[in-house]
Design an enzyme around this catalytic site. Structure first.
Site, PDB file in Angstrom:
ATOM      1  N   CYS A 135      42.076  27.491  69.674  1.00 58.31           N
ATOM      2  CA  CYS A 135      41.115  28.601  69.624  1.00 58.31           C
ATOM      3  C   CYS A 135      41.490  29.684  70.633  1.00 58.31           C
ATOM      4  CB  CYS A 135      39.706  28.081  69.919  1.00 58.31           C
ATOM      5  SG  CYS A 135      38.455  29.378  69.942  1.00 58.31           S
ATOM      6  N   CYS A 138      38.465  31.409  72.392  1.00 52.09           N
ATOM      7  CA  CYS A 138      37.881  30.618  73.486  1.00 52.09           C
ATOM      8  C   CYS A 138      38.775  30.663  74.725  1.00 52.09           C
ATOM      9  CB  CYS A 138      37.724  29.153  73.077  1.00 52.09           C
ATOM     10  SG  CYS A 138      37.223  28.881  71.384  1.00 52.09           S
ATOM     11  N   ASP A 139      40.089  30.584  74.546  1.00 56.06           N
ATOM     12  CA  ASP A 139      40.972  30.284  75.684  1.00 56.06           C
ATOM     13  C   ASP A 139      41.908  31.405  76.126  1.00 56.06           C
ATOM     14  OD1 ASP A 139      39.852  27.767  75.813  1.00 56.06           O
ATOM     15  OD2 ASP A 139      41.297  26.896  74.427  1.00 56.06           O
TER      16      ASP A 139
END
Ligand code: NAP
Length: 309
Positions: A135, A138-139
């Protein structure tokens, strides 16, 4: 545990489930939507969505998910934060067990989406959340000014390589063949991005490091040459597997466990419908997941009108 009666239970609140809920609610059906994770499904993993009509400058996946959530809650749909664990047929209705309650429904819509495929190479599982990610939304901020690799050649890999290039100092895009599966517009953008280096005809052999990822071993498929790339992040986007286990003994699925439906989104068993990436279909796009959801919401409502009153 008491059984709560509903006309339609929708399992999964991604774009397909949210749209199904909107259509079923507007048909005056008594419904609930079950979603144990973030409302929006795969939308919440998507950095920017450029091809959903109505947003001429694109829209962040998370923001689009939020608009959809507010729209369905605004018309009175309850989204219950609970995981459906079992669905069984009981004469003409269905019993849906969740972690909290049990529900009885006359019709169900399965819109449970899909989850990222794994590469299944040494090191992958060991380094999840220690450099290996599925992801970018997200990261990506964790890899500011760092070197990362993206694995894959589809829309997701190219979109997320572009997104990661806004944070990372360098992005290796590693794909197992020459041709990309992604849209041509994305391929052009990737090729014109100075931070992205393409490594084609190559496969990942292993992901290595100590406490966190330090390097990637790759092999060129044409000349068998091996190469070590030093980096800190490996983002894997090689497609999706359907979340269909909940109903795999109830409805027909194909060899990839994708649910088979007809054009009205009806499954092989009466009263069960499926929508979005959990079902077998030609194209996977947000707008098409919404279209599936609209059809499933309308079909389930019509099924109840014709069979259950
Ligand atoms: P995808 O289109 O299925 O592409 C997967 C890519 O990963 C392919 O390039 C494939 O290589 C590669 N791959 C698969 N298994 C591999 C393995 N074991 N090792 C190395 N590489 C492997 O998947 P996706 O990009 O996740 O997209 C999923 C669906 O969502 C697609 O239908 C896509 O069009 C859609 N989508 C659309 C948008 C958009 O329109 N904005 C955005 C995101 C997703 P090969 O090409 O060699 O098979």
């Amino acid at each position: 545990m008491s059984e709560i009666k509903k006309e339609i239970i929708i399992v999964g609140a991604g774009p397909a489930g949210l749209t199904a809920a909107m259509y079923a609610k507007r048909a005056n059906k008594d419904i609930i939507l079950l979603e144990p994770n973030l409302v929006g499904g795969q939308l919440t993993w998507s950095s920017i969505v450029e091809n959903y009509p109505g947003f001429e400058s694109g829209i962040k996946g998370m923001e689009l998910a939020e608009h959809m959530r507010k729209q369905v809650e605004g018309i009175g749909v309850s989204i219950i934060s609970s995981k459906a664990t079992e669905i069984t047929q009981q004469d003409s209705s269905y019993l849906i067990k969740t972690e909290k309650d049990s529900y009885q429904a006359q019709a169900i819509i399965i819109s449970t989406g899909a989850f990222p495929k794994k590469l299944n190479v040494p090191g992958e599982s060991d380094y999840i959340a220690k450099g290996v990610s599925y992801c970018a939304t997200c990261d990506a901020p964790l890899f500011k000014n760092k070197i990362v690799a993206v694995i894959g050649g589809g829309d997701v890999a190219l979109e997320e390589a572009l997104y990661l290039s806004e944070y990372a100092s360098k992005v290796y895009l590693i794909h197992r063949r020459q041709g990309f599966r992604a849209a041509a517009v994305l391929e052009d953008k990737v090729k014109n991005n100075k931070k992205i280096e393409l490594i084609l005809d190559s496969t990942v052999e292993s992901i290595e490091g100590d406490k966190v990822v330090k390097q990637l071993e790759i092999k060129n498929k044409l000349n068998q040459e091996k190469r070590t790339i030093e980096l800190e992040g490996v983002f894997i986007f090689i497609g999706l597997n359907p979340n269909s286990e909940l109903v795999e003994t109830l409805v027909k699925t194909d060899e990839d466990k994708l649910i088979l439906t007809d054009e009205s989104m009806a499954c092989s068993v009466k009263g069960v419908f499926a929508a979005g990436d959990v079902r077998r279909k030609e194209y996977r796009q947000i707008v098409l997941a919404c279209a599936d959801g609209a059809i499933a919401g309308l079909s389930a409502s019509r099924y109840i009108n014709e069979n259950c009153n």
